[in-house]
Write an enzyme that holds these catalytic residues in place. Structure first.
Site, PDB file in Angstrom:
ATOM      1  N   SER A   6      -1.645  -2.225  -1.966  1.00  0.00           N
ATOM      2  CA  SER A   6      -1.379  -2.857  -0.873  1.00  0.00           C
ATOM      3  C   SER A   6      -2.120  -4.099  -0.985  1.00  0.00           C
ATOM      4  O   SER A   6      -3.190  -4.196  -0.738  1.00  0.00           O
ATOM      5  CB  SER A   6      -1.724  -2.088   0.158  1.00  0.00           C
ATOM      6  N   HIS A  31       2.889  -2.183  -2.851  1.00  0.00           N
ATOM      7  CA  HIS A  31       3.190  -1.956  -1.454  1.00  0.00           C
ATOM      8  C   HIS A  31       3.151  -2.969  -0.620  1.00  0.00           C
ATOM      9  O   HIS A  31       2.099  -3.690  -0.448  1.00  0.00           O
ATOM     10  CB  HIS A  31       2.235  -1.036  -1.146  1.00  0.00           C
ATOM     11  N   ASP A  33       3.420  -4.456   2.939  1.00  0.00           N
ATOM     12  CA  ASP A  33       3.155  -4.346   4.441  1.00  0.00           C
ATOM     13  C   ASP A  33       3.827  -5.324   5.319  1.00  0.00           C
ATOM     14  O   ASP A  33       3.081  -6.448   5.548  1.00  0.00           O
ATOM     15  CB  ASP A  33       1.752  -3.971   4.649  1.00  0.00           C
ATOM     16  N   MET A  35       4.818  -6.444   8.938  1.00  0.00           N
ATOM     17  CA  MET A  35       4.563  -6.180  10.336  1.00  0.00           C
ATOM     18  C   MET A  35       4.923  -7.227  11.160  1.00  0.00           C
ATOM     19  O   MET A  35       4.949  -8.564  10.885  1.00  0.00           O
ATOM     20  CB  MET A  35       2.747  -6.368  10.414  1.00  0.00           C
ATOM     21  N   HIS A  66       6.946  -1.002   3.238  1.00  0.00           N
ATOM     22  CA  HIS A  66       6.525  -0.387   4.558  1.00  0.00           C
ATOM     23  C   HIS A  66       6.596  -1.154   5.825  1.00  0.00           C
ATOM     24  O   HIS A  66       6.051  -2.314   6.138  1.00  0.00           O
ATOM     25  CB  HIS A  66       4.960  -0.155   4.330  1.00  0.00           C
ATOM     26  N   MET A  68       6.789  -1.931   9.321  1.00  0.00           N
ATOM     27  CA  MET A  68       6.156  -1.679  10.522  1.00  0.00           C
ATOM     28  C   MET A  68       6.686  -2.646  11.226  1.00  0.00           C
ATOM     29  O   MET A  68       5.993  -3.797  11.819  1.00  0.00           O
ATOM     30  CB  MET A  68       4.558  -1.769  10.459  1.00  0.00           C
ATOM     31  N   MET A 137       0.698   8.208   7.314  1.00  0.00           N
ATOM     32  CA  MET A 137      -0.230   7.460   7.568  1.00  0.00           C
ATOM     33  C   MET A 137      -1.583   8.002   7.812  1.00  0.00           C
ATOM     34  O   MET A 137      -1.673   8.952   8.635  1.00  0.00           O
ATOM     35  CB  MET A 137       0.092   6.661   8.837  1.00  0.00           C
ATOM     36  N   ASP A 179      -1.297   6.421   2.903  1.00  0.00           N
ATOM     37  CA  ASP A 179      -1.543   5.090   3.145  1.00  0.00           C
ATOM     38  C   ASP A 179      -2.751   4.892   4.236  1.00  0.00           C
ATOM     39  O   ASP A 179      -2.527   5.392   5.570  1.00  0.00           O
ATOM     40  CB  ASP A 179      -0.231   4.372   3.770  1.00  0.00           C
TER      41      ASP A 179
HETATM   42  C1  DX5 Z   1      -2.139  -0.458   7.234  1.00  0.00           C
HETATM   43  C2  DX5 Z   1      -1.276  -0.678   6.118  1.00  0.00           C
HETATM   44  C3  DX5 Z   1      -1.984  -0.185   4.918  1.00  0.00           C
HETATM   45  C4  DX5 Z   1      -3.328  -0.711   4.578  1.00  0.00           C
HETATM   46  C5  DX5 Z   1      -3.950  -0.048   3.427  1.00  0.00           C
HETATM   47  O1  DX5 Z   1      -1.334  -0.785   8.378  1.00  0.00           O
HETATM   48  O2  DX5 Z   1       0.195  -0.034   6.182  1.00  0.00           O
HETATM   49  O3  DX5 Z   1      -1.084  -0.547   3.759  1.00  0.00           O
HETATM   50  O4  DX5 Z   1      -3.264  -2.255   4.644  1.00  0.00           O
HETATM   51  O5  DX5 Z   1      -5.221  -0.745   3.149  1.00  0.00           O
HETATM   52  P1  DX5 Z   1      -6.625   0.124   3.095  1.00  0.00           P
HETATM   53  O6  DX5 Z   1      -6.283   0.993   1.765  1.00  0.00           O
HETATM   54  O7  DX5 Z   1      -7.473  -1.042   3.079  1.00  0.00           O
HETATM   55  O8  DX5 Z   1      -6.466   1.123   4.314  1.00  0.00           O
HETATM   56 ZN    ZN Z   2       1.045   0.409   4.347  1.00  0.00          ZN
END
Ligand code: DX5
Ligand code: ZN
Length: 224
Positions: A6, A31, A33, A35, A66, A68, A137, A179
């Site tokens: 990530s 990965h 992320d 948001m 992913h 979100m 999660m 994750d």
């Molecule tokens: C959280 C994300 C993850 C996160 C992982 O909302 O979906 O992918 O950034 O980071 P670490 O491994 O630092 O928890």
């Molecule tokens: Zn994630």
């Protein structure tokens, strides 16, 4: 075990460089992320940035995305058009889950469903025959660098049993991805619980060592 880096905790001003670092270390999944500042209290990037990354990095890396976001049903196609190979959507954010995962697969991408720590496993089980991945999660989504929530064990074990039963009956294999807070000290435990795929953010991208060095420690932990 697939390790999906990530890039959220990497230097986002050097996004392509961080991705290349991971790829050069031998990782072929990324990965991403996404948001939206609405479903989660943080804002990252969307289709234009992903399209640029795809252009820079070429076709090879697996863009494991992913989402979100609150409006995945309206805009999932934009992510596929940007070059995402796989989209995981939160059951908490989607009204017509079965319709959405079916549409994602029909559009040619892999489909995953994501369960927040407080969400029961049942919603994923209802669509298990239609998806490629369940993402459990192990932190509340929104930020990298949080601590692993160990009570997800029961959820993972239930999923493992349901997927094994589906495969034994001739059905589709479904990956279990975890994750949040995955590090060298807990990744072997996750493998023992039946996890196939771990997202690692701050465990790979941090100030302590290079991605390559961090990955070697994680791989050594998996071999013990
Ligand atoms: C959280 C994300 C993850 C996160 C992982 O909302 O979906 O992918 O950034 O980071 P670490 O491994 O630092 O928890
Ligand atoms: Zn994630």
């Amino acid at each position: 075990m697939i390790i999906a880096p990530s890039i959220l905790t990497s230097d986002l001003a050097r996004l392509a460089e961080s991705c290349k670092n991971a790829i050069d270390s031998g990782l072929d999944w990324l990965h991403l992320d996404v948001m939206d500042g609405n479903f989660v209290p943080n804002l990252t990037f969307g289709p234009p940035v992903i399209a640029s990354l795809r252009k820079t990095l070429g076709d090879a890396p697996m863009f494991d995305t992913h989402l979100m976001i609150s409006n995945a049903e309206d805009c999932f196609q934009d992510y596929i058009d940007a070059g995402c190979n796989h989209l995981s959507v939160h059951v908490e954010a989607v009204t017509h889950l079965h319709r959405l995962v079916t549409a994602i697969r029909q559009a040619g991408a892999g489909a995953g469903v994501v369960l927040n720590p407080g969400t029961p496993v049942d919603a994923a089980l209802e669509v298990l025959s239609e998806i490629d991945m369940v993402l459990v999660m192990s932190v509340n989504p929104g930020f990298g660098g949080q601590s692993f929530i160990p009570t997800v064990e029961a959820k993972i074990r239930r999923l493992r049993a349901a997927i094994d039963a589906q495969v034994a009956a001739g059905g589709r294999p479904v990956q279990i991805q975890v994750d949040g807070g995955v590090k060298a000290h807990n990744i072997a435990m996750l493998r023992d619980w039946g996890v196939d795929n771990c997202v690692v953010g701050s465990g790979l991208f941090n100030d302590r060592a290079s991605v390559q060095e961090n990955l070697e420690v994680i791989q050594a932990a998996l071999q013990e």
